[in-house]
Design an enzyme around this catalytic site. Structure first.
Site, PDB file in Angstrom:
ATOM      1  N   CYS A  79       0.852  -1.184   0.000  1.00 55.08           N
ATOM      2  CA  CYS A  79       0.000   0.000   0.000  1.00 55.08           C
ATOM      3  C   CYS A  79       0.893   1.240   0.000  1.00 55.08           C
ATOM      4  CB  CYS A  79      -0.899  -0.011   1.233  1.00 55.08           C
ATOM      5  SG  CYS A  79      -1.924   1.465   1.394  1.00 55.08           S
TER       6      CYS A  79
ATOM      7  N   CYS B 118      -5.461   0.816   6.281  1.00 55.28           N
ATOM      8  CA  CYS B 118      -5.593   2.282   6.306  1.00 55.28           C
ATOM      9  C   CYS B 118      -6.768   2.809   5.495  1.00 55.28           C
ATOM     10  CB  CYS B 118      -4.299   2.935   5.836  1.00 55.28           C
ATOM     11  SG  CYS B 118      -4.003   2.806   4.052  1.00 55.28           S
TER      12      CYS B 118
ATOM     13  N   CYS C  71      -7.380  -0.972   1.156  1.00 54.89           N
ATOM     14  CA  CYS C  71      -6.412  -1.514   2.094  1.00 54.89           C
ATOM     15  C   CYS C  71      -7.117  -1.677   3.440  1.00 54.89           C
ATOM     16  CB  CYS C  71      -5.223  -0.568   2.227  1.00 54.89           C
ATOM     17  SG  CYS C  71      -4.054  -1.030   3.526  1.00 54.89           S
TER      18      CYS C  71
ATOM     19  N   CYS D 247       0.248   3.146   3.684  1.00 53.60           N
ATOM     20  CA  CYS D 247       0.675   2.623   4.990  1.00 53.60           C
ATOM     21  C   CYS D 247       1.764   1.566   4.915  1.00 53.60           C
ATOM     22  CB  CYS D 247      -0.523   2.072   5.753  1.00 53.60           C
ATOM     23  SG  CYS D 247      -1.189   0.525   5.086  1.00 53.60           S
TER      24      CYS D 247
ATOM     25  N   CYS E  78      -8.322  -5.166 -10.063  1.00 54.36           N
ATOM     26  CA  CYS E  78      -7.902  -4.095 -10.968  1.00 54.36           C
ATOM     27  C   CYS E  78      -7.496  -2.908 -10.090  1.00 54.36           C
ATOM     28  CB  CYS E  78      -9.075  -3.763 -11.891  1.00 54.36           C
ATOM     29  SG  CYS E  78      -8.700  -2.607 -13.185  1.00 54.36           S
TER      30      CYS E  78
END
Length: 131
Positions: free
Chosen positions: A47, A99, A96, A50, A119
């Protein structure tokens, strides 16, 4: 997993304008423009907000969509899914789980073994190459 909880102002300071638009406001980058849409570098995609590990390059494939596509995340706990009715259609948004960064969408038209296509916006990711 400990959740990351920051204000929008803090995220705005930490991210580029483009990352903020995609990750925190749910935007979408244009197809075929992202840094990872055609990347073949082995590694782990984290991510961008984070640092949580999200996708392994072993699950990445060329869907022809113009966005990085994966048939599965590293594990089911790192991704949160929710219904998205924007733009007059129903899709499944993926975020995510640590976060709440907007990553993209998941569709039921992917390859085996899962039949899924995650995607994902390149701006939501940071690739850490394998040694």
């Amino acid at each position: 997993m400990d959740k990351v909880d920051k204000s929008l102002d803090t995220w705005r300071e930490e991210l580029t304008d483009e990352q903020f638009h995609v990750c925190r406001l749910g935007g979408t980058e244009r197809p075929f423009t992202g840094a990872y849409h055609d990347s073949k570098t082995p590694g782990i995609y984290h991510c961008a907000c984070c640092g949580e590990a999200l996708f392994d390059s072993d699950a990445k494939y060329d869907s022809g969509s113009g966005w990085p596509s994966y048939f599965q995340p590293i594990n089911d706990e790192v991704i949160a899914s929710l219904d998205d009715y924007s733009h007059g259609m129903h899709r499944i948004e993926v975020k995510c789980a640590k976060c709440d960064a907007h990553l993209g969408h998941v569709f039921p038209d992917g390859p085996r073994p899962t039949g899924l296509r995650y995607c994902i916006n390149s701006l939501s990711l940071k690739l850490v190459p394998r040694d």
